[in-house]
Design a protein around this motif. Structure first.
Motif, PDB file in Angstrom:
ATOM      1  N   ILE A   1       0.847  -1.201   0.000  1.00 30.01           N
ATOM      2  CA  ILE A   1       0.000   0.000   0.000  1.00 30.01           C
ATOM      3  C   ILE A   1       0.877   1.244   0.000  1.00 30.01           C
ATOM      4  CG2 ILE A   1      -1.692   1.337   1.322  1.00 30.01           C
ATOM      5  CD1 ILE A   1      -2.859  -1.413   2.234  1.00 30.01           C
ATOM      6  N   PHE A   2       1.959   1.238   0.795  1.00 30.81           N
ATOM      7  CA  PHE A   2       2.890   2.371   0.770  1.00 30.81           C
ATOM      8  C   PHE A   2       3.443   2.582  -0.633  1.00 30.81           C
ATOM      9  CE2 PHE A   2       4.139   1.356   5.435  1.00 30.81           C
ATOM     10  CZ  PHE A   2       3.006   1.996   5.886  1.00 30.81           C
ATOM     11  N   SER A   3       3.799   1.503  -1.304  1.00 30.50           N
ATOM     12  CA  SER A   3       4.342   1.602  -2.671  1.00 30.50           C
ATOM     13  C   SER A   3       3.304   2.136  -3.648  1.00 30.50           C
ATOM     14  CB  SER A   3       4.841   0.240  -3.146  1.00 30.50           C
ATOM     15  OG  SER A   3       5.917  -0.190  -2.358  1.00 30.50           O
ATOM     16  N   GLU A   4       2.073   1.696  -3.472  1.00 32.21           N
ATOM     17  CA  GLU A   4       0.992   2.144  -4.346  1.00 32.21           C
ATOM     18  C   GLU A   4       0.776   3.654  -4.238  1.00 32.21           C
ATOM     19  OE1 GLU A   4      -3.833   1.389  -4.722  1.00 32.21           O
ATOM     20  OE2 GLU A   4      -2.570  -0.134  -3.781  1.00 32.21           O
ATOM     21  N   TYR A   5       0.988   4.194  -3.059  1.00 28.69           N
ATOM     22  CA  TYR A   5       0.816   5.629  -2.817  1.00 28.69           C
ATOM     23  C   TYR A   5       2.171   6.279  -2.526  1.00 28.69           C
ATOM     24  CZ  TYR A   5      -4.122   4.502  -2.459  1.00 28.69           C
ATOM     25  OH  TYR A   5      -5.388   4.064  -2.717  1.00 28.69           O
ATOM     26  N   SER A   6       3.161   5.971  -3.337  1.00 30.04           N
ATOM     27  CA  SER A   6       4.521   6.469  -3.098  1.00 30.04           C
ATOM     28  C   SER A   6       4.619   7.991  -3.168  1.00 30.04           C
ATOM     29  CB  SER A   6       5.496   5.838  -4.089  1.00 30.04           C
ATOM     30  OG  SER A   6       5.134   6.180  -5.412  1.00 30.04           O
ATOM     31  N   GLN A   7       3.655   8.640  -3.786  1.00 28.83           N
ATOM     32  CA  GLN A   7       3.665  10.105  -3.875  1.00 28.83           C
ATOM     33  C   GLN A   7       3.240  10.764  -2.562  1.00 28.83           C
ATOM     34  OE1 GLN A   7       1.474   8.075  -5.264  1.00 28.83           O
ATOM     35  NE2 GLN A   7      -0.525   9.012  -5.556  1.00 28.83           N
ATOM     36  N   ALA A   8       2.766   9.989  -1.603  1.00 25.46           N
ATOM     37  CA  ALA A   8       2.342  10.549  -0.313  1.00 25.46           C
ATOM     38  C   ALA A   8       3.541  11.132   0.422  1.00 25.46           C
ATOM     39  CB  ALA A   8       1.689   9.469   0.539  1.00 25.46           C
ATOM     40  N   ARG A   9       3.378  12.294   0.992  1.00 20.94           N
ATOM     41  CA  ARG A   9       4.421  12.929   1.804  1.00 20.94           C
ATOM     42  C   ARG A   9       4.180  12.659   3.289  1.00 20.94           C
ATOM     43  NH1 ARG A   9       8.141  12.405  -0.508  1.00 20.94           N
ATOM     44  NH2 ARG A   9       9.244  13.554   1.083  1.00 20.94           N
ATOM     45  N   VAL A  10       2.932  12.382   3.633  1.00 21.53           N
ATOM     46  CA  VAL A  10       2.558  12.089   5.015  1.00 21.53           C
ATOM     47  C   VAL A  10       1.826  10.754   5.030  1.00 21.53           C
ATOM     48  CG1 VAL A  10       1.183  12.849   7.003  1.00 21.53           C
ATOM     49  CG2 VAL A  10       2.342  14.550   5.567  1.00 21.53           C
ATOM     50  N   ILE A  11       2.191   9.913   5.988  1.00 25.45           N
ATOM     51  CA  ILE A  11       1.521   8.623   6.149  1.00 25.45           C
ATOM     52  C   ILE A  11       0.941   8.575   7.550  1.00 25.45           C
ATOM     53  CG2 ILE A  11       1.816   6.126   6.243  1.00 25.45           C
ATOM     54  CD1 ILE A  11       4.139   6.530   4.217  1.00 25.45           C
ATOM     55  N   GLU A  12      -0.368   8.454   7.619  1.00 30.52           N
ATOM     56  CA  GLU A  12      -1.071   8.317   8.898  1.00 30.52           C
ATOM     57  C   GLU A  12      -1.512   6.867   9.031  1.00 30.52           C
ATOM     58  OE1 GLU A  12      -4.340  11.025   8.544  1.00 30.52           O
ATOM     59  OE2 GLU A  12      -3.088  12.783   8.931  1.00 30.52           O
ATOM     60  N   LEU A  13      -0.941   6.178  10.001  1.00 30.63           N
ATOM     61  CA  LEU A  13      -1.277   4.782  10.255  1.00 30.63           C
ATOM     62  C   LEU A  13      -2.142   4.702  11.502  1.00 30.63           C
ATOM     63  CD1 LEU A  13       2.089   2.933   9.728  1.00 30.63           C
ATOM     64  CD2 LEU A  13      -0.057   2.365   8.643  1.00 30.63           C
ATOM     65  N   GLU A  14      -3.263   4.045  11.384  1.00 29.74           N
ATOM     66  CA  GLU A  14      -4.158   3.884  12.526  1.00 29.74           C
ATOM     67  C   GLU A  14      -4.301   2.395  12.811  1.00 29.74           C
ATOM     68  OE1 GLU A  14      -8.780   4.922  13.644  1.00 29.74           O
ATOM     69  OE2 GLU A  14      -7.716   6.181  12.195  1.00 29.74           O
ATOM     70  N   PHE A  15      -3.755   1.969  13.945  1.00 30.49           N
ATOM     71  CA  PHE A  15      -3.834   0.569  14.364  1.00 30.49           C
ATOM     72  C   PHE A  15      -4.948   0.448  15.396  1.00 30.49           C
ATOM     73  CE2 PHE A  15       0.596   0.929  12.962  1.00 30.49           C
ATOM     74  CZ  PHE A  15       0.687  -0.170  12.121  1.00 30.49           C
ATOM     75  N   ASN A  16      -6.027  -0.236  15.035  1.00 32.84           N
ATOM     76  CA  ASN A  16      -7.174  -0.354  15.925  1.00 32.84           C
ATOM     77  C   ASN A  16      -7.058  -1.503  16.916  1.00 32.84           C
ATOM     78  OD1 ASN A  16      -8.533   1.884  14.910  1.00 32.84           O
ATOM     79  ND2 ASN A  16      -9.441   0.695  13.260  1.00 32.84           N
ATOM     80  N   ASP A  17      -6.363  -2.572  16.545  1.00 34.05           N
ATOM     81  CA  ASP A  17      -6.322  -3.756  17.396  1.00 34.05           C
ATOM     82  C   ASP A  17      -4.913  -4.213  17.772  1.00 34.05           C
ATOM     83  OD1 ASP A  17      -9.199  -4.129  17.203  1.00 34.05           O
ATOM     84  OD2 ASP A  17      -8.819  -4.764  15.141  1.00 34.05           O
ATOM     85  N   ALA A  18      -3.931  -3.863  16.981  1.00 33.91           N
ATOM     86  CA  ALA A  18      -2.576  -4.386  17.180  1.00 33.91           C
ATOM     87  C   ALA A  18      -1.966  -3.867  18.473  1.00 33.91           C
ATOM     88  CB  ALA A  18      -1.690  -4.012  15.996  1.00 33.91           C
ATOM     89  N   PHE A  19      -1.321  -4.763  19.199  1.00 40.79           N
ATOM     90  CA  PHE A  19      -0.583  -4.350  20.398  1.00 40.79           C
ATOM     91  C   PHE A  19       0.922  -4.450  20.174  1.00 40.79           C
ATOM     92  CE2 PHE A  19      -1.800  -8.765  20.879  1.00 40.79           C
ATOM     93  CZ  PHE A  19      -0.630  -9.386  21.301  1.00 40.79           C
ATOM     94  N   VAL A  20       1.331  -5.074  19.080  1.00 36.67           N
ATOM     95  CA  VAL A  20       2.729  -5.099  18.628  1.00 36.67           C
ATOM     96  C   VAL A  20       2.714  -5.018  17.104  1.00 36.67           C
ATOM     97  CG1 VAL A  20       3.636  -6.450  20.572  1.00 36.67           C
ATOM     98  CG2 VAL A  20       2.840  -7.619  18.528  1.00 36.67           C
ATOM     99  N   ILE A  21       3.854  -4.612  16.542  1.00 34.89           N
ATOM    100  CA  ILE A  21       4.028  -4.680  15.087  1.00 34.89           C
ATOM    101  C   ILE A  21       5.382  -5.317  14.824  1.00 34.89           C
ATOM    102  CG2 ILE A  21       2.452  -2.836  14.412  1.00 34.89           C
ATOM    103  CD1 ILE A  21       4.766  -0.899  14.331  1.00 34.89           C
ATOM    104  N   PRO A  22       5.485  -6.105  13.758  1.00 32.84           N
ATOM    105  CA  PRO A  22       6.735  -6.813  13.473  1.00 32.84           C
ATOM    106  C   PRO A  22       7.889  -5.857  13.181  1.00 32.84           C
ATOM    107  CG  PRO A  22       4.912  -7.760  12.225  1.00 32.84           C
ATOM    108  CD  PRO A  22       4.410  -6.483  12.831  1.00 32.84           C
ATOM    109  N   SER A  23       9.083  -6.330  13.483  1.00 27.80           N
ATOM    110  CA  SER A  23      10.283  -5.516  13.259  1.00 27.80           C
ATOM    111  C   SER A  23      10.452  -5.161  11.783  1.00 27.80           C
ATOM    112  CB  SER A  23      11.516  -6.238  13.779  1.00 27.80           C
ATOM    113  OG  SER A  23      11.690  -7.478  13.125  1.00 27.80           O
ATOM    114  N   ALA A  24       9.988  -6.022  10.877  1.00 28.80           N
ATOM    115  CA  ALA A  24      10.085  -5.713   9.446  1.00 28.80           C
ATOM    116  C   ALA A  24       9.280  -4.465   9.102  1.00 28.80           C
ATOM    117  CB  ALA A  24       9.604  -6.900   8.610  1.00 28.80           C
ATOM    118  N   LEU A  25       8.128  -4.292   9.736  1.00 31.51           N
ATOM    119  CA  LEU A  25       7.319  -3.100   9.489  1.00 31.51           C
ATOM    120  C   LEU A  25       7.964  -1.877  10.130  1.00 31.51           C
ATOM    121  CD1 LEU A  25       4.878  -1.758   8.276  1.00 31.51           C
ATOM    122  CD2 LEU A  25       3.554  -2.449  10.278  1.00 31.51           C
TER     123      LEU A  25
END
Length: 96
Positions: free
Chosen positions: A32-56
């Protein structure tokens, strides 16, 4: 995991429902980031996650440090906010 993305005024808003636990979920998000590579700002909203993988986390750091994008993370669970704070990444990512 389910995602919903919108793009407006150079800002990608990505809502992530469910847990981000494996490489397939990370690849979905990074695609999704690649699809919108022209974005200058990325707002990520995690509704359920309590951890995110190191790759992310690594990919988000690349977006900030190499691609010069602003990354804002809205974490609904305090565990995710605590994780980002414990990793000293709260200055790299605007966490709410």
């Amino acid at each position: 995991m389910q995602t919903n993305s919108t793009f407006h005024n150079s800002t990608l808003h990505l809502i992530v429902d469910g847990h981000v636990s494996g490489i397939s979920e990370v690849m979905t998000i990074t695609n999704i980031f690649s699809e919108y590579s022209q974005a200058r700002v990325i707002e990520l909203e995690f509704n359920d996650a309590f951890v995110i993988p190191s790759a992310l986390i690594g990919h988000l750091l690349k977006l900030v440090n190499v691609d010069q994008k602003k990354v804002m993370i809205k974490a609904k669970r305090h565990e995710l906010k605590d994780l980002i704070n414990d990793l000293n990444l709260n200055t790299a990512f605007d966490v709410r």
